[in-house]
Design a protein around this motif. Structure first.
Motif, PDB file in Angstrom:
ATOM      1  N   TYR A  54      -3.533   4.765  -2.354  1.00  0.00           N
ATOM      2  CA  TYR A  54      -3.158   3.764  -3.361  1.00  0.00           C
ATOM      3  C   TYR A  54      -4.293   3.389  -4.314  1.00  0.00           C
ATOM      4  CZ  TYR A  54      -5.301   0.682   0.142  1.00  0.00           C
ATOM      5  OH  TYR A  54      -6.152   0.109   1.043  1.00  0.00           O
ATOM      6  N   THR A  84       0.809  -1.221   0.000  1.00  0.00           N
ATOM      7  CA  THR A  84       0.000   0.000   0.000  1.00  0.00           C
ATOM      8  C   THR A  84       0.839   1.267   0.000  1.00  0.00           C
ATOM      9  OG1 THR A  84      -0.156  -0.061   2.420  1.00  0.00           O
ATOM     10  CG2 THR A  84      -1.924  -1.144   1.165  1.00  0.00           C
ATOM     11  N   THR A  85       2.145   1.157   0.291  1.00  0.00           N
ATOM     12  CA  THR A  85       3.016   2.332   0.286  1.00  0.00           C
ATOM     13  C   THR A  85       3.664   2.567  -1.066  1.00  0.00           C
ATOM     14  OG1 THR A  85       4.985   1.099   0.998  1.00  0.00           O
ATOM     15  CG2 THR A  85       3.517   1.952   2.723  1.00  0.00           C
ATOM     16  N   ASP A 100       2.437   0.476  -4.294  1.00  0.00           N
ATOM     17  CA  ASP A 100       1.611   0.054  -5.423  1.00  0.00           C
ATOM     18  C   ASP A 100       0.301   0.838  -5.489  1.00  0.00           C
ATOM     19  OD1 ASP A 100       3.552  -1.901  -5.908  1.00  0.00           O
ATOM     20  OD2 ASP A 100       2.540  -3.323  -4.578  1.00  0.00           O
ATOM     21  N   SER A 101      -0.398   0.668  -6.611  1.00  0.00           N
ATOM     22  CA  SER A 101      -1.741   1.242  -6.760  1.00  0.00           C
ATOM     23  C   SER A 101      -2.637   0.197  -7.408  1.00  0.00           C
ATOM     24  CB  SER A 101      -1.705   2.511  -7.614  1.00  0.00           C
ATOM     25  OG  SER A 101      -1.278   2.222  -8.933  1.00  0.00           O
TER      26      SER A 101
END
Length: 287
Positions: free
Chosen positions: A121, A45-46, A48-49
């Protein structure tokens, strides 16, 4: 014996404390809304999207009942996150089922939408609703479209717009009552209480009118053996949209579980076609 009693006391105290301190990511008209987020395997989550689909269950159901868990698992395998919620009075959410109304469920779905929209994200958000959840999904999509914040796409599984005609006629899940003067509640399936406010307000819903404001891509799925929601509901939905497709699943019932593999494939193919996520479907795995 004394230590056994003390141990039981601590266990009960911890249970009560846990219940009192349960974390809810969103609040609705009846209180905390229980949710379950399923992310793709290995998703960071820090860094990727991904796209996210909000899953809205049907009446008297829950986020943990079919077909929602199977759909969430299938989408996670294809790089799409989901967040399923329990409407107020259902599952693990706060509130009473007797206080359920479509207006309340719209507010609850909107609260989760706002939470998801704020996640850093998240790329695109779609709505998926089953049965009464399909009514909520379609109406919320229409409302959001009017506000300039339409979802990326909309998926309706046996959307139960027949609830309006049922309450107008005073016939609901085997109950018969005076629609002009409903009782405080009726019992459905011998357990669930359907409240007077639901029976009155549902009669007045402009389901298709509100829903028609959304004109993005729509996928509608209906089983030919559905004994609860008639096919004309999906056919009418299909007629109000400019970019919709109605898929009929032969032999499928209302719960959408006997041919769930086919349903999941239709959903994932649809989302793939309308996704703005470059990592969508990067992982190849069976449904």
């Amino acid at each position: 014996m004394k230590w056994l009693k003390f141990g039981l006391f601590l266990a009960m105290a911890n249970l009560l404390l846990s219940a009192c301190t349960q974390h809810y990511i969103a609040q609705g008209p009846q209180g905390g809304i229980a949710t379950k987020m399923v992310l793709p395997k290995g998703f960071d989550t820090t860094r990727d999207s991904c796209d996210v689909v909000i899953l809205l269950h049907g009446i008297f159901s829950s986020k943990d009942y079919p077909p929602m868990p199977g759909i969430a698992k299938a989408l996670a395998k294809k790089g799409v996150a989901t967040i399923a919620l329990d409407f107020g009075g259902h599952g693990k959410s706060q509130g009473e089922m007797q206080r359920m109304t479509i207006a309340n469920e719209l507010a609850e779905a909107r609260a989760v939408w706002q939470y998801v929209r704020a996640l850093p994200y998240v790329r695109n958000i779609s709505l998926l609703g089953h049965s009464q959840g399909g009514v909520v999904a379609s109406m919320l999509a229409g409302q959001l479209a009017q506000e300039g914040a339409a979802p990326a796409s909309l998926i309706l599984l046996a959307p139960g717009a027949v609830i309006k005609e049922a309450t107008q006629a005073g016939h609901f899940f085997g109950n018969t009552y005076d629609p002009a003067n409903p009782p405080a509640y009726v019992k459905c399936f011998g357990t669930y209480k359907l409240g007077r406010e639901y029976m009155v307000t549902t009669q007045l819903l402009d389901i298709y009118g509100v829903s028609s404001h959304y004109q993005g891509p729509v996928c509608i799925i209906h089983g030919t053996n559905d004994g609860i929601v008639p096919l004309w509901c999906s056919e009418r939905y299909n007629s109000i949209y400019h970019h919709s497709t109605l898929h009929l699943i032969q032999g499928e019932n209302h719960l959408m579980v006997s041919h769930l593999r086919q349903t999941k494939r239709i959903i994932t193919d649809f989302l793939k076609a309308h996704s703005g996520n470059p990592v969508f479907f990067k992982e190849k795995s069976s449904l």
